[in-house]
Enzyme design. Sequence first.
Site, mmCIF file in Angstrom:
data_model
loop_
_atom_site.group_PDB
_atom_site.id
_atom_site.type_symbol
_atom_site.label_atom_id
_atom_site.label_comp_id
_atom_site.label_asym_id
_atom_site.label_seq_id
_atom_site.Cartn_x
_atom_site.Cartn_y
_atom_site.Cartn_z
ATOM 1 N N TYR A 1 0.760 -1.129 0.296
ATOM 2 C CA TYR A 1 -0.169 -0.306 0.126
ATOM 3 C C TYR A 1 0.887 1.240 -0.083
ATOM 4 O O TYR A 1 0.913 1.448 1.136
ATOM 5 C CB TYR A 1 -0.811 0.099 1.176
ATOM 6 C CG TYR A 1 -2.051 1.194 1.412
ATOM 7 C CD1 TYR A 1 -2.058 2.458 1.232
ATOM 8 C CD2 TYR A 1 -2.765 1.207 2.531
ATOM 9 C CE1 TYR A 1 -2.999 3.369 0.824
ATOM 10 C CE2 TYR A 1 -3.485 1.815 2.755
ATOM 11 C CZ TYR A 1 -3.792 3.220 1.755
ATOM 12 O OH TYR A 1 -4.784 4.203 2.200
ATOM 13 N N LYS B 1 -1.754 -1.328 -3.992
ATOM 14 C CA LYS B 1 -2.869 -0.929 -3.842
ATOM 15 C C LYS B 1 -1.973 0.767 -4.198
ATOM 16 O O LYS B 1 -0.818 1.298 -3.232
ATOM 17 C CB LYS B 1 -3.263 -0.415 -2.355
ATOM 18 C CG LYS B 1 -4.515 0.781 -3.209
ATOM 19 C CD LYS B 1 -4.693 1.616 -1.581
ATOM 20 C CE LYS B 1 -5.948 2.373 -2.216
ATOM 21 N NZ LYS B 1 -6.425 3.392 -0.966
#
Length: 294
Positions: free
Chosen positions: A132, A160
């Site tokens: 992330y 992400k």
Amino acid sequence: MTKEAYVALVTCFNEDETHNYEATRAQVRRQIEAGNNILCAGTNGDFSALTFDEKVRLTDEVVSEAKGKCKVIVNAGMPATFETVKLAKEFDRIGVDGIAVIAPFFIACTQDGLERHYLTVADAVNTPIYLYDIPARTQNHIEPETARKLSSHPNIAGIKDSGGQQETLEAYMQVGKDVEGFDVYSGPDHLVHWALQNGAAGCISGLGNVMPEVLAKIVSCFNAGDEAGAAAAQEIYGNFRKDLYGLGFPPAMVKRALWVMDHSVGASRQPALLPDPEQDKQVEALLKKYELIK
């Protein structure tokens, strides 16, 4: 490959800043009805303001409410690898579909340090791990080459990207094209359709808290081969993003817009910005403009 939409779900609080779990459950149901999956305890979920035990309880509540009707990913990222592993093991026990790990914040990391951090977490659990990247908040950036190295781990399933830089997202998506089983999820709300067209597995969006149906429409139209429909939905989504974020700090504005729509979500924990009645009037006008409220 069928693309997926996730919403970085808000965490709901009472006036005394304690959790309002029932209100959070209601938001879970709302996203399921729209057709979206959920990222729990992310940037839009006030994760940095939650205690260890609260994150575990929150995740349990969200998974319990979802009842398998949507996928649930939860963010376990903390500055230290030690606590990140402890959280990840709790989420592994609860039974989530994925564990996102935001890059360490406050602690400055080398790329080698980031590799060790993620490999340690991935080795500790059975649930798939998602990198992330959000360097504006963490001051640590997962370089595309580092993502490529980490993609070889059998339990690291993707990334992400919330950096907002199209060039970096393109580099991550190239890793996804080269490495089977490494999925890239776009975070920037204005790049949802573009990312789907260029190889992303889906998106994880904060703005979807306010516009869940529009987000779902971008993805469902794309999956159906309706590029015109996806583009039209993206235009609405992008225009609303520009208007709303023009009023203030994006995560705070998402929560505030949702509060104007439904007071049960509460405000964010302090020292977040205090409610501003004048700003709320501007938000209300925007919501009416986009026919989100009457």
